[in-house]
Design a protein around this motif. Structure first.
Motif, PDB file in Angstrom:
ATOM      1  N   LEU A 145       8.327   2.584   8.400  1.00 56.82           N
ATOM      2  CA  LEU A 145       8.863   2.668   7.043  1.00 56.82           C
ATOM      3  C   LEU A 145       8.209   3.812   6.275  1.00 56.82           C
ATOM      4  O   LEU A 145       8.884   4.603   5.609  1.00 56.82           O
ATOM      5  CB  LEU A 145       8.632   1.345   6.309  1.00 56.82           C
ATOM      6  N   ALA A 146       6.885   3.901   6.391  1.00 52.43           N
ATOM      7  CA  ALA A 146       6.170   4.916   5.608  1.00 52.43           C
ATOM      8  C   ALA A 146       6.507   6.319   6.081  1.00 52.43           C
ATOM      9  O   ALA A 146       6.854   7.199   5.295  1.00 52.43           O
ATOM     10  CB  ALA A 146       4.670   4.676   5.703  1.00 52.43           C
ATOM     11  N   PHE A 163      10.282   7.323   5.649  1.00 47.63           N
ATOM     12  CA  PHE A 163      10.697   7.533   4.266  1.00 47.63           C
ATOM     13  C   PHE A 163       9.778   8.509   3.545  1.00 47.63           C
ATOM     14  O   PHE A 163       9.832   8.645   2.334  1.00 47.63           O
ATOM     15  CB  PHE A 163      10.755   6.190   3.519  1.00 47.63           C
ATOM     16  N   ILE A 174       6.499   8.505   2.945  1.00 43.26           N
ATOM     17  CA  ILE A 174       5.490   7.978   2.020  1.00 43.26           C
ATOM     18  C   ILE A 174       4.123   8.399   2.531  1.00 43.26           C
ATOM     19  O   ILE A 174       3.715   8.028   3.623  1.00 43.26           O
ATOM     20  CB  ILE A 174       5.567   6.448   1.949  1.00 43.26           C
ATOM     21  N   GLY A 184      -0.153   9.875   1.554  1.00 46.01           N
ATOM     22  CA  GLY A 184      -1.286   9.883   0.634  1.00 46.01           C
ATOM     23  C   GLY A 184      -1.536   8.538  -0.021  1.00 46.01           C
ATOM     24  O   GLY A 184      -1.567   7.501   0.639  1.00 46.01           O
ATOM     25  N   VAL A 185      -1.681   8.580  -1.346  1.00 46.64           N
ATOM     26  CA  VAL A 185      -1.998   7.373  -2.110  1.00 46.64           C
ATOM     27  C   VAL A 185      -0.929   6.304  -1.905  1.00 46.64           C
ATOM     28  O   VAL A 185      -1.227   5.125  -1.777  1.00 46.64           O
ATOM     29  CB  VAL A 185      -2.086   7.730  -3.598  1.00 46.64           C
ATOM     30  N   TYR A 186       0.329   6.742  -1.858  1.00 45.89           N
ATOM     31  CA  TYR A 186       1.420   5.774  -1.715  1.00 45.89           C
ATOM     32  C   TYR A 186       1.315   5.027  -0.399  1.00 45.89           C
ATOM     33  O   TYR A 186       1.592   3.838  -0.318  1.00 45.89           O
ATOM     34  CB  TYR A 186       2.780   6.471  -1.813  1.00 45.89           C
ATOM     35  N   ALA A 206      -1.455   4.405   1.246  1.00 50.75           N
ATOM     36  CA  ALA A 206      -2.564   3.455   1.110  1.00 50.75           C
ATOM     37  C   ALA A 206      -2.106   2.213   0.343  1.00 50.75           C
ATOM     38  O   ALA A 206      -2.425   1.080   0.717  1.00 50.75           O
ATOM     39  CB  ALA A 206      -3.745   4.117   0.405  1.00 50.75           C
ATOM     40  N   LEU A 213       0.920   1.087   0.107  1.00 52.79           N
ATOM     41  CA  LEU A 213       1.859   0.321   0.935  1.00 52.79           C
ATOM     42  C   LEU A 213       1.091  -0.591   1.897  1.00 52.79           C
ATOM     43  O   LEU A 213       1.457  -1.749   2.095  1.00 52.79           O
ATOM     44  CB  LEU A 213       2.771   1.280   1.712  1.00 52.79           C
TER      45      LEU A 213
END
Lengths: 289, 333
Positions: free
Chosen positions: B109-110, B113, B115, B117-119, B121, B123
């Motif tokens: 998913l990450a 899509f 996602i 860096g911070v996002y 982490a 997630l």
């Protein structure tokens, strides 16, 4: 289940959500400008909550009054944190910043645990149990007051960023770091100011929160996560987005608590976060990076 | 293969490593139960830190939700043992598969899509929290009431069912930690290790060179989550009780990554050194507090917080790189 009950719970959820939104707004302001994720956000809010509890316990000061000096206190704390700890980390990798603030968060939670112990505390003002009748609905008075205050603070902040010179300078830093440096803005000081403002907001939210929930040191990390969930749903850096996210989460939690189990309510918030991250990573009201 | 593992390693490093291993092999024969339990904790953090390091240190993906894989591994093996009588050495494979599957879903998913860096982490935290609350209400493993394994007497060692004395657990864990160390060295010296290095340092350049970034990130997540599941299985059978509140908690995730961060993210020896330093300091602090008759909850974690703050501010690469330089053990390859 009677419709009045569902509607009452929904309205209460939305009102609580506005205070959540105010708390998350602090995080959003900081991230929008400094581009650092404040991993100690909920912990800072808990410090403000304990300050309000102490002020009420010692001098019987209403949290709605003590929130002003508490916001000033948190401003100073945020300013100092940015100036001393975070500014040297501005150009470090993201994970270093994250770990720095995680360390600050751990110290805050457990410092509070050492001072106040693990027991839940709250503030019982004399109007705590009053409610307002709106047609068939019975709404808690404290929720109405805190929600209105949250909206007023947000409006004030919005005006500050749109109209004041410092507000404009801060927005300039957020839009173009290099450009702000070139025109001679003191970016480091403005960053510290921004971190202070974000912290003052979460301080005000923390003082209000004592009227709505019981405080223990361990709610810190929970609210850090909550604030992240809210700003990511609304859009990191977007001020209306933070309020919208707060309202959505407040409503979802209230409904989840009513239809499932109150202990399962955070699961629904996190589920919304996962969906938003996947399908609209910039958030509902965020701009594409 | 052995030549590849040893390539460029100074002799002094091998001798020191051999001495450390010899020390760890004989140590339980000379120490009491308390020190043995501390050593088990050290190895546990060394191994789990190594597993996390594969994802963050090697491939550059910051996971702050590794308690998810510990918890899934622990609960899977424990539930299979209690409900179906399936022993841990069979159950561990299922535990690894389930954890890997969870890791791959999050990774897919990450990374699909975009996602990062911070996002990313956040997630990982979100999934761990989601699972924690889910297990609180998962009555097959007794929800928030906790899940317990039958406790047996220490006099009978039954390695096949992971039932026995702390000494037995110690040697099993030591074996696992050594194997993980060799495995990670093997990964780092191979093609995949260089791919990860490229992805960690310059993802765009790596992609330009034709490295399939998505695939190699996914491999890192799979290896890391699978390895972490094993430490969960160990945890379940060593402590015999599991609570979602504890095993999936964010604090646990942070505790797991302190060792490698303090030791040195990305280095092979960092997680081991970090586990030794941190556990030893924490236990010493505990003893001092007890000796002073001064027991406050939270002191240990405040101390952890300051250690972390100190290291991240003044030793951003951890304590191993400067120590290695001082010992003149740098890789000469």
């Amino acid at each position: 289940m009677p419709a009045e009950l569902i509607l009452t719970v929904a309205v209460q959820g939305i009102l609580t959500g506005l205070v959540y939104g105010l708390m998350a707004l602090g995080l959003s302001v900081i991230f929008g400008v400094v581009r650092v994720v404040n991993f100690a956000h909920g912990e800072m809010m808990t410090i403000a909550s304990y300050a309000a509890i102490v002020a009420f316990g010692a001098w019987n000061i209403d949290p709605l009054v003590s929130m002003i000096p508490i916001a000033v206190l948190l401003f100073a704390m945020g300013y100092a944190m940015q100036a001393a700890l975070i500014n040297p980390f501005i150009n470090r990798p993201e994970h270093s910043q994250f770990i720095l603030l995680a360390a600050v968060a751990i110290i805050m939670v457990n410092g509070l645990l050492m001072i106040f112990g693990p027991d839940a505390r709250n503030v019982l003002v004399d109007y705590a149990l009053d409610s307002i009748e709106v047609g068939p609905l019975l709404i808690d008075k404290v929720r109405v007051i805190t929600a209105v205050l949250a909206l007023a603070i947000t409006a004030g902040l919005f005006a500050f960023f749109k109209l004041s010179r410092i507000g404009k300078a801060i927005r300039a830093c957020a839009d173009n770091h290099m450009g702000a440096l070139v025109v001679g803005l003191n970016v480091k000081r403005l960053y510290a100011l921004t971190f202070g403002i974000g912290s003052a907001i979460v301080g005000a939210a923390g003082a209000m929160m004592t009227l709505l929930i019981d405080t223990t040191p361990n709610v810190g990390p929970v609210f850090t996560l909550q604030a992240f969930v809210i700003v990511i749903i609304g859009g990191l850096g977007s001020m209306p987005g933070a309020l919208l996210g707060g309202v959505l989460i407040g409503l979802t939690e209230a409904m989840a608590g009513l239809f499932f189990a109150p202990s399962a309510k955070t699961m629904f918030g996190v589920a919304i976060l996962i969906l938003v991250l996947l399908f609209r990573p910039q958030g509902l009201l965020g701009r594409k990076a | 293969m052995i030549a590849r593992l040893l390539h460029g390693v100074p002799k002094r490093a091998l001798i020191l490593l051999g001495l450390l291993l010899a020390f760890l092999l004989v140590a339980p024969l000379f120490v009491g139960n308390y020190i043995l339990s501390v050593l088990i904790l050290v190895l546990y953090f060394a191994y789990t830190g190594q597993a996390w390091n594969v994802m963050m240190g090697f491939a550059g993906q910051l996971s702050l939700g590794h308690s998810l894989y510990v918890g899934l591994g622990a609960y899977t093996a424990a539930a299979l043992y209690v409900h179906f009588g399936i022993g841990p050495w069979a159950g561990v494979w299922i535990a690894i598969i389930i954890s890997m599957a969870a890791g791959l879903v999050i990774g897919f998913l990450a990374f699909r899509f975009g996602i990062g860096g911070v996002y990313f982490a956040l997630l990982t935290i979100a999934f761990a929290e989601f699972t924690r609350v889910g297990f609180d209400h998962f009555m097959w493993v007794n929800g928030s009431g906790g899940f317990f394994l039958p406790v047996t007497q220490y006099s009978v060692n039954d390695p096949l069912n992971l039932r026995g004395s702390p000494m037995m657990f110690y040697y099993i864990l030591l074996t696992i930690t050594v194997l993980a160390f060799i495995f990670c060295r093997w990964l780092l010296t191979g093609r995949i290790g260089y791919y990860w290095l490229a992805i960690r340092e310059e993802p765009e350049a790596a992609q330009t060179l034709g490295i399939n970034i998505f695939r190699y990130k996914m491999i890192a997540v799979a290896i890391s989550s699978g390895m972490t599941a094993l430490s969960g299985v160990f945890f379940a059978f060593y402590y015999n009780n599991l609570f979602p509140e504890q095993i999936f908690s964010m604090n646990r995730s942070i505790e797991l990554i302190l060792g490698p961060i303090i030791g040195g993210v990305g280095s092979l020896f960092g997680p081991i050194l970090g586990a030794f330093v941190l556990t030893a300091l924490a236990e010493a602090l505990n003893d001092i507090m007890v000796a002073l008759g001064y027991e406050l909850p939270g002191v240990k974690l405040v101390f952890y917080g300051f250690c972390l703050l100190f290291v991240v501010m003044w030793l951003p690469n951890g304590i191993w790189p400067p120590l290695r330089k001082w010992l003149k053990l740098e890789d000469r390859s």
